[in-house]
Design a protein around this motif. Structure first.
Motif, short mmCIF file in Angstrom:
data_model
loop_
_atom_site.label_atom_id
_atom_site.label_comp_id
_atom_site.label_asym_id
_atom_site.label_seq_id
_atom_site.Cartn_x
_atom_site.Cartn_y
_atom_site.Cartn_z
N SER A 79 4.33 -8.67 10.74
CA SER A 79 4.41 -7.30 11.22
C SER A 79 5.32 -6.46 10.32
N GLN A 80 5.13 -5.17 10.40
CA GLN A 80 5.90 -4.26 9.57
C GLN A 80 7.38 -4.25 9.93
N ILE A 81 7.65 -4.36 11.22
CA ILE A 81 9.04 -4.36 11.67
C ILE A 81 9.82 -5.50 11.05
N GLU A 82 9.19 -6.64 10.97
CA GLU A 82 9.84 -7.80 10.38
C GLU A 82 10.11 -7.57 8.90
N ALA A 83 9.14 -6.98 8.24
CA ALA A 83 9.30 -6.70 6.82
C ALA A 83 10.44 -5.71 6.60
N GLU A 84 10.53 -4.73 7.45
CA GLU A 84 11.59 -3.73 7.33
C GLU A 84 12.96 -4.35 7.58
N LYS A 85 13.01 -5.21 8.58
CA LYS A 85 14.28 -5.88 8.87
C LYS A 85 14.74 -6.70 7.68
N ALA A 86 13.79 -7.40 7.09
CA ALA A 86 14.11 -8.25 5.95
C ALA A 86 14.58 -7.41 4.76
N MET A 87 13.91 -6.30 4.55
CA MET A 87 14.27 -5.45 3.42
C MET A 87 15.67 -4.88 3.59
N LYS A 88 15.95 -4.38 4.79
CA LYS A 88 17.27 -3.81 5.04
C LYS A 88 18.36 -4.87 4.96
N ALA A 89 17.99 -6.07 5.38
CA ALA A 89 18.99 -7.13 5.42
C ALA A 89 19.23 -7.76 4.05
N MET A 90 18.17 -7.84 3.25
CA MET A 90 18.27 -8.56 1.99
C MET A 90 18.38 -7.69 0.75
N ASN A 91 18.03 -6.43 0.87
CA ASN A 91 18.09 -5.55 -0.30
C ASN A 91 19.52 -5.35 -0.77
N GLY A 92 19.74 -5.57 -2.07
CA GLY A 92 21.08 -5.38 -2.62
C GLY A 92 22.05 -6.50 -2.28
N ARG A 93 21.50 -7.65 -1.94
CA ARG A 93 22.37 -8.77 -1.62
C ARG A 93 22.43 -9.76 -2.77
N ILE A 94 23.48 -10.55 -2.75
CA ILE A 94 23.65 -11.56 -3.79
C ILE A 94 22.96 -12.85 -3.37
N VAL A 95 21.99 -13.27 -4.16
CA VAL A 95 21.29 -14.52 -3.89
C VAL A 95 21.27 -15.37 -5.15
N ASP A 96 21.76 -16.57 -5.01
CA ASP A 96 21.80 -17.48 -6.14
C ASP A 96 22.57 -16.87 -7.31
N GLY A 97 23.58 -16.09 -6.98
CA GLY A 97 24.42 -15.51 -8.02
C GLY A 97 23.89 -14.23 -8.62
N ARG A 98 22.73 -13.77 -8.12
CA ARG A 98 22.13 -12.55 -8.67
C ARG A 98 21.93 -11.49 -7.59
N LEU A 99 22.02 -10.25 -8.00
CA LEU A 99 21.76 -9.13 -7.09
C LEU A 99 20.26 -8.91 -6.99
N ILE A 100 19.73 -9.03 -5.81
CA ILE A 100 18.29 -8.88 -5.65
C ILE A 100 17.93 -7.56 -4.98
N PHE A 101 16.71 -7.12 -5.21
CA PHE A 101 16.22 -5.88 -4.61
C PHE A 101 14.94 -6.15 -3.85
N VAL A 102 14.95 -5.73 -2.60
CA VAL A 102 13.79 -5.98 -1.75
C VAL A 102 13.18 -4.65 -1.31
N GLU A 103 11.92 -4.47 -1.62
CA GLU A 103 11.25 -3.21 -1.31
C GLU A 103 9.78 -3.44 -0.98
N PRO A 104 9.12 -2.46 -0.40
CA PRO A 104 7.69 -2.59 -0.10
C PRO A 104 6.89 -2.82 -1.37
N ALA A 105 5.93 -3.72 -1.30
CA ALA A 105 5.15 -4.05 -2.48
C ALA A 105 4.02 -3.04 -2.70
N ASN A 106 3.62 -2.92 -3.95
CA ASN A 106 2.48 -2.09 -4.30
C ASN A 106 1.24 -2.95 -4.41
N GLU A 107 0.53 -3.06 -3.36
CA GLU A 107 -0.71 -3.84 -3.40
C GLU A 107 -1.69 -3.19 -4.36
N LYS A 108 -2.18 -3.95 -5.29
CA LYS A 108 -3.09 -3.40 -6.28
C LYS A 108 -4.49 -3.38 -5.79
#
Length: 85
Positions: free
Chosen positions: A56-85
């Motif tokens: 669901s979209q709500i889950e995706a949004e929660k994940a993005m807000k929670a994980m965007n700009g966080r440090i994972v495995d020593g790196r800063l990651i960015f989580v955003e909506p994907a561009n489906e081709k």
DNA sequence: GCTGAGCGG
């Protein structure tokens, strides 16, 4: 996009990150239907980004807000909506 | 063991 799950694009990942790790990172925010770490088919090396889809979209949004700009495995990651081709 | 913006198959 009614026929596809809610895709999330993840960039900035460490080249040593794994799908299983991503799954564990994004599972707490909702029902993850698929995790896909993109790897270059020629060099067999990770491209450093991935796709995760939620049920669901709500889950995706929660994940993005929670994980965007966080440090994972020593790196800063960015989580955003994907561009489906 | 090395790299570092991006949107795969």
């Amino acid at each position: 996009m009614v026929l596809c799950m809610w895709l999330v694009f993840i960039s900035g990942l460490s080249f040593y990150a794994t799908q299983d790790q991503l799954k564990k990172l994004f599972a707490p925010f909702g029902l993850v239907t698929s995790v896909n770490l993109v790897v270059d088919p020629r060099t067999k090396r990770p491209k450093g980004f991935a796709f995760v889809s939620y049920k669901s979209q709500i889950e995706a949004e929660k994940a993005m807000k929670a994980m965007n700009g966080r440090i994972v495995d020593g790196r800063l990651i960015f989580v955003e909506p994907a561009n489906e081709k």
